[in-house]
Design an enzyme around this catalytic site. Structure first.
Site, mmCIF file in Angstrom:
data_model
loop_
_atom_site.group_PDB
_atom_site.id
_atom_site.type_symbol
_atom_site.label_atom_id
_atom_site.label_comp_id
_atom_site.label_asym_id
_atom_site.label_seq_id
_atom_site.Cartn_x
_atom_site.Cartn_y
_atom_site.Cartn_z
ATOM 1 C CB CYS A 9 -0.969 -0.023 1.175
ATOM 2 S SG CYS A 9 -0.188 -0.007 2.802
ATOM 3 C CG ASN A 12 4.348 -1.756 5.204
ATOM 4 O OD1 ASN A 12 5.473 -2.068 5.583
ATOM 5 N ND2 ASN A 12 3.373 -2.641 5.151
ATOM 6 C CB CYS A 14 -3.710 1.643 7.088
ATOM 7 S SG CYS A 14 -3.455 3.098 8.138
ATOM 8 N NE ARG A 15 -4.430 1.591 1.761
ATOM 9 C CZ ARG A 15 -4.176 2.301 0.681
ATOM 10 N NH1 ARG A 15 -4.998 2.210 -0.354
ATOM 11 N NH2 ARG A 15 -3.130 3.100 0.623
ATOM 12 C CB SER A 16 0.275 -3.514 2.780
ATOM 13 O OG SER A 16 1.108 -2.592 3.406
ATOM 14 C CG ASP A 125 -5.157 5.971 2.303
ATOM 15 O OD1 ASP A 125 -5.213 5.645 3.504
ATOM 16 O OD2 ASP A 125 -4.280 6.702 1.824
HETATM 17 P P1 4NP Z 1 -1.770 2.816 4.110
HETATM 18 O O1 4NP Z 1 -2.395 4.168 4.699
HETATM 19 O O2 4NP Z 1 -1.215 3.154 2.756
HETATM 20 O O3 4NP Z 1 -2.934 1.895 4.055
HETATM 21 O O4 4NP Z 1 -0.690 2.385 5.109
HETATM 22 C C1 4NP Z 1 -1.703 5.365 4.793
HETATM 23 C C2 4NP Z 1 -0.816 5.568 5.825
HETATM 24 C C3 4NP Z 1 -0.168 6.769 5.958
HETATM 25 C C4 4NP Z 1 -0.413 7.782 5.036
HETATM 26 C C5 4NP Z 1 -1.287 7.577 3.989
HETATM 27 C C6 4NP Z 1 -1.940 6.357 3.860
HETATM 28 N N1 4NP Z 1 0.253 9.029 5.182
HETATM 29 O O5 4NP Z 1 -0.095 9.959 4.417
HETATM 30 O O6 4NP Z 1 1.117 9.167 6.049
#
Ligand code: 4NP
Length: 156
Positions: A9, A12, A14-16, A125
């Site tokens: 993702c 790294n 939340c989703r992955s 996201d």
């Molecule tokens: P992820 O979510 O891609 O599912 O881990 C996010 C985590 C952090 C951010 C964006 C999306 N960020 O902007 O810091």
């Protein structure tokens, strides 16, 4: 040779990691821990070394998944030599991965939700949204994890 699966993702956190924890549990439950190796990474390096977002950990834990030992890292071109499946959570992740992909890579690069039957093809996201987003991530990830395990089992 074990099959190696990398979930990717943006951050790294939340989703992955949710996909990593859910799929690892499916793999372990199927007795395939040595045959299918699981990891996750982010296209961005902002959160390298950090544990998953507390919200992701809490929603996962409520459904029986422990994400606490996972640590964020950034995806690298070398991953295309190590992994058989590189599975993106959304189209932006997929296009970032396509740009990083070495020309000689034989890894399967796809959207993770290609392995689910549902109408969605991206895991949205959840980072800047409310709790609903985390519930959605878990539901979509669980559906695709089952489909992915079925597909990989056919190749073992
Ligand atoms: P992820 O979510 O891609 O599912 O881990 C996010 C985590 C952090 C951010 C964006 C999306 N960020 O902007 O810091």
């Amino acid at each position: 040779m074990p099959k190696r699966v990398l979930f990717v993702c943006l951050g790294n956190i939340c989703r992955s990691p949710t996909a990593h924890g859910v799929f690892q549990q499916r793999v372990d439950g199927a007795g395939l821990s040595d045959a299918v190796l699981v990891d996750s990474a982010g296209t961005a390096g902002w959160h390298c070394g950090r544990a998953p977002d507390p919200r992701s950990q809490a929603f996962a834990a409520a459904h029986g998944y422990d994400l606490s030992a996972l640590r964020a890292r950034q995806v690298a071109a070398e991953d295309f030599r190590q992994f058989d499946y590189i599975l993106a959570m959304d189209r932006a992740n997929l296009s970032d991965l396509q740009a990083l992909r070495p020309v000689d890579s034989r890894a399967e690069l796809a959207l993770f939700l290609d392995y689910a039957d549902g109408a969605c093809d991206e895991v949205p996201d959840p980072y800047y949204g409310g709790d609903d987003g985390f519930v959605t991530v878990l539901r979509l990830v669980e559906a695709a994890a089952d489909g992915l395990l079925t597909a990989i089992r056919r190749t073992l």
